[in-house]
Enzyme design. Structure first.
Site, PDB file in Angstrom:
ATOM      1  N   TYR A 182      -4.811  19.881  46.974  1.00 39.21           N
ATOM      2  CA  TYR A 182      -4.293  20.947  47.854  1.00 39.21           C
ATOM      3  C   TYR A 182      -4.698  20.745  49.315  1.00 39.21           C
ATOM      4  O   TYR A 182      -4.128  21.378  50.203  1.00 39.21           O
ATOM      5  CB  TYR A 182      -4.824  22.333  47.435  1.00 39.21           C
ATOM      6  CG  TYR A 182      -4.257  22.901  46.150  1.00 39.21           C
ATOM      7  CD1 TYR A 182      -3.289  22.234  45.412  1.00 39.21           C
ATOM      8  CD2 TYR A 182      -4.708  24.136  45.685  1.00 39.21           C
ATOM      9  CE1 TYR A 182      -2.797  22.768  44.238  1.00 39.21           C
ATOM     10  CE2 TYR A 182      -4.216  24.677  44.513  1.00 39.21           C
ATOM     11  CZ  TYR A 182      -3.267  23.992  43.790  1.00 39.21           C
ATOM     12  OH  TYR A 182      -2.790  24.538  42.632  1.00 39.21           O
TER      13      TYR A 182
ATOM     14  N   HIS B 292      -5.045  19.016  35.809  1.00 41.39           N
ATOM     15  CA  HIS B 292      -3.962  19.704  36.538  1.00 41.39           C
ATOM     16  C   HIS B 292      -2.657  19.758  35.744  1.00 41.39           C
ATOM     17  O   HIS B 292      -1.939  20.754  35.759  1.00 41.39           O
ATOM     18  CB  HIS B 292      -3.721  19.007  37.874  1.00 41.39           C
ATOM     19  CG  HIS B 292      -3.102  19.874  38.914  1.00 41.39           C
ATOM     20  ND1 HIS B 292      -3.238  19.656  40.252  1.00 41.39           N
ATOM     21  CD2 HIS B 292      -2.329  20.976  38.819  1.00 41.39           C
ATOM     22  CE1 HIS B 292      -2.576  20.573  40.926  1.00 41.39           C
ATOM     23  NE2 HIS B 292      -2.024  21.397  40.077  1.00 41.39           N
TER      24      HIS B 292
HETATM   25  N1  LIG Z   1      -1.835  24.549  38.273  1.00 37.14           N
HETATM   26  C1  LIG Z   1      -0.694  24.416  38.918  1.00 37.14           C
HETATM   27  O1  LIG Z   1       0.116  23.507  38.645  1.00 37.14           O
HETATM   28  C2  LIG Z   1      -0.340  25.412  39.995  1.00 37.14           C
HETATM   29  C3  LIG Z   1       0.980  25.467  40.478  1.00 37.14           C
HETATM   30  C4  LIG Z   1       1.274  26.423  41.450  1.00 37.14           C
HETATM   31  C5  LIG Z   1       0.279  27.272  41.913  1.00 37.14           C
HETATM   32  N2  LIG Z   1      -1.009  27.172  41.454  1.00 37.14           N
HETATM   33  C6  LIG Z   1      -2.092  28.078  41.942  1.00 37.14           C
HETATM   34  O2  LIG Z   1      -1.637  29.413  41.876  1.00 37.14           O
HETATM   35  C7  LIG Z   1      -1.748  30.020  43.155  1.00 37.14           C
HETATM   36  C8  LIG Z   1      -0.699  31.101  43.353  1.00 37.14           C
HETATM   37  O3  LIG Z   1       0.608  30.588  43.231  1.00 37.14           O
HETATM   38  P1  LIG Z   1       1.583  30.308  44.475  1.00 37.14           P
HETATM   39  O4  LIG Z   1       0.791  30.077  45.709  1.00 37.14           O
HETATM   40  O5  LIG Z   1       2.512  29.251  44.007  1.00 37.14           O
HETATM   41  O6  LIG Z   1       2.468  31.620  44.613  1.00 37.14           O
HETATM   42  P2  LIG Z   1       2.265  33.228  44.507  1.00 37.14           P
HETATM   43  O7  LIG Z   1       0.835  33.582  44.468  1.00 37.14           O
HETATM   44  O8  LIG Z   1       3.157  33.690  43.426  1.00 37.14           O
HETATM   45  O9  LIG Z   1       2.936  33.712  45.881  1.00 37.14           O
HETATM   46  C9  LIG Z   1       2.388  33.460  47.150  1.00 37.14           C
HETATM   47  C10 LIG Z   1       3.321  34.084  48.189  1.00 37.14           C
HETATM   48  O10 LIG Z   1       3.348  35.505  48.011  1.00 37.14           O
HETATM   49  C11 LIG Z   1       3.037  36.142  49.248  1.00 37.14           C
HETATM   50  N3  LIG Z   1       2.293  37.359  48.936  1.00 37.14           N
HETATM   51  C12 LIG Z   1       1.006  37.456  48.535  1.00 37.14           C
HETATM   52  N4  LIG Z   1       0.675  38.740  48.293  1.00 37.14           N
HETATM   53  C13 LIG Z   1       1.774  39.489  48.569  1.00 37.14           C
HETATM   54  C14 LIG Z   1       2.039  40.878  48.528  1.00 37.14           C
HETATM   55  N5  LIG Z   1       1.113  41.746  48.141  1.00 37.14           N
HETATM   56  N6  LIG Z   1       3.289  41.291  48.890  1.00 37.14           N
HETATM   57  C15 LIG Z   1       4.237  40.407  49.292  1.00 37.14           C
HETATM   58  N7  LIG Z   1       4.042  39.076  49.354  1.00 37.14           N
HETATM   59  C16 LIG Z   1       2.801  38.618  48.990  1.00 37.14           C
HETATM   60  C17 LIG Z   1       2.209  35.143  50.035  1.00 37.14           C
HETATM   61  O11 LIG Z   1       2.311  35.410  51.421  1.00 37.14           O
HETATM   62  P3  LIG Z   1       1.084  35.245  52.468  1.00 37.14           P
HETATM   63  O12 LIG Z   1       0.357  33.962  52.116  1.00 37.14           O
HETATM   64  O13 LIG Z   1       1.756  35.211  53.781  1.00 37.14           O
HETATM   65  O14 LIG Z   1       0.170  36.422  52.338  1.00 37.14           O
HETATM   66  C18 LIG Z   1       2.861  33.843  49.629  1.00 37.14           C
HETATM   67  O15 LIG Z   1       4.032  33.620  50.382  1.00 37.14           O
HETATM   68  C19 LIG Z   1      -1.621  28.823  44.107  1.00 37.14           C
HETATM   69  O16 LIG Z   1      -2.003  29.133  45.426  1.00 37.14           O
HETATM   70  C20 LIG Z   1      -2.482  27.829  43.411  1.00 37.14           C
HETATM   71  O17 LIG Z   1      -3.856  28.116  43.633  1.00 37.14           O
HETATM   72  C21 LIG Z   1      -1.316  26.262  40.477  1.00 37.14           C
END
Ligand SMILES: NC(=O)c1ccc[n+]([C@@H]2O[C@H](COP(=O)([O-])OP(=O)(O)OC[C@H]3O[C@@H](n4cnc5c(N)ncnc54)[C@H](OP(=O)(O)O)[C@@H]3O)[C@@H](O)[C@H]2O)c1
Length: 268
Positions: free
Chosen positions: A50, A104
């Site tokens: 990341y 991962h």
């Molecule tokens: N293991 C894997 O293969 C894998 C794959 C994908 C993700 N992940 C992990 O999971 C985490 C979360 O998933 P993700 O980053 O893909 O997506 P997510 O958490 O579903 O969505 C993040 C988005 O939602 C917005 N957001 C956050 N809180 C909000 C709220 N209360 N109201 C409206 N919008 C909001 C954020 O905006 P702002 O940032 O502008 O606040 C950002 O644009 C990742 O960061 C990573 O650590 C792991």
């Protein structure tokens, strides 16, 4: 926060039920992590790929919190030497240990038995407290632990009302493998879904809070990513309301195996 904010892993250790994701949290990683810890987050998810590990480590140090109050999750890649990658991750984080190290994703062939053996070694040497997997199917998890006698503590997978699996939920429940929901907010792509909005309005909560509370009530740990301070705070305010059974069923019924990363989520 509420006292019910941890779950017990099959290894006996506790994991916070909500954490901060850090994929693309690159604007000011250390500042965002420090801010989250000040708001009350106690779990941070990162990965060797990341680019956020140095900032996560820095944010943890800046918080002034004792290391053992913070739960740190990170990952090795399927083509890594998992033991060396674990050491490298800790160097980047400038931490002595990770609470949880995940594979991962499964390699193209097999279930990653070699990676698993390397993580068992890292655990035996105290580099990590617990080990688990990410993006694994039920079959792949079975193969791992049939081969080693050690089942993953946790499977981190994409998981929302729009994409989830009863079979995975039941299997993990039976085997005491915690599910950790990634992209739990659909990467903000479905927050305006009419049904979700309608249910959220009934509780005077935001759609994001409903998505996270839905996870919590299914015993699933979520790691929403948020840079914005207001978002971070909103995503923690989950412990003073409860979704009624009929509304849980409405949310469950939104399932179309939808993924915000690709075509469809795959659990089997
Ligand atoms: N293991 C894997 O293969 C894998 C794959 C994908 C993700 N992940 C992990 O999971 C985490 C979360 O998933 P993700 O980053 O893909 O997506 P997510 O958490 O579903 O969505 C993040 C988005 O939602 C917005 N957001 C956050 N809180 C909000 C709220 N209360 N109201 C409206 N919008 C909001 C954020 O905006 P702002 O940032 O502008 O606040 C950002 O644009 C990742 O960061 C990573 O650590 C792991």
């Amino acid at each position: 926060m509420d006292t019910r904010t941890t779950l017990r892993l099959h290894t006996g250790r506790e994991i916070p039920i909500i954490g901060l994701g850090t994929w693309q949290l690159t604007r000011d990683t250390a500042g965002a992590v420090e801010q989250a810890l000040a708001l009350g987050y106690r779990m941070i998810d990162t990965s060797g790929d990341y680019g956020t590990q140095p900032g996560v480590g820095e944010g943890i140090r800046r918080s002034g919190l004792p290391r053992d109050e913070i739960y740190l999750v990170t990952k090795v890649e399927e083509d890594d030497d998992a033991y060396e990658a674990t050491r490298r991750n800790l160097e980047e984080l400038r931490l002595d240990y990770a609470d949880l190290m995940l594979i991962h994703r499964p390699p193209p062939r097999g279930a990653g038995e070699g990676l698993w053996a390397a993580l068992l070694r890292a655990r035996a040497e105290g580099l990590v407290r617990d080990i688990g997997v990410s993006n694994y199917t039920i079959e792949q998890m079975k193969r791992l632990y049939d081969g080693s006698g050690e089942r993953p503590a946790l499977n981190q997978i994409e998981w929302t009302p729009f994409g989830w699996s009863r079979e995975m939920l039941d299997f993990c429940g039976t085997e005491q493998i915690v599910i950790q929901a990634y992209s739990p907010l659909t990467r903000a792509t479905r927050l305006d879904d009419a049904t979700l909005r309608q249910v959220a309005e009934g509780y005077d909560r935001t759609p994001a809070q409903l998505l996270l509370r839905w996870n919590l009530q299914h015993g699933v740990v979520a790691i929403p990513k948020a840079n914005d301070r207001q978002h971070q705070a909103e995503n923690l305010a989950l412990f003073d309301f409860e979704i009624a059974d009929d509304d849980m069923a409405v949310l469950d019924g939104l399932n179309e195996l939808a993924s915000s990363l690709g075509d469809r989520v795959q659990y089997a």
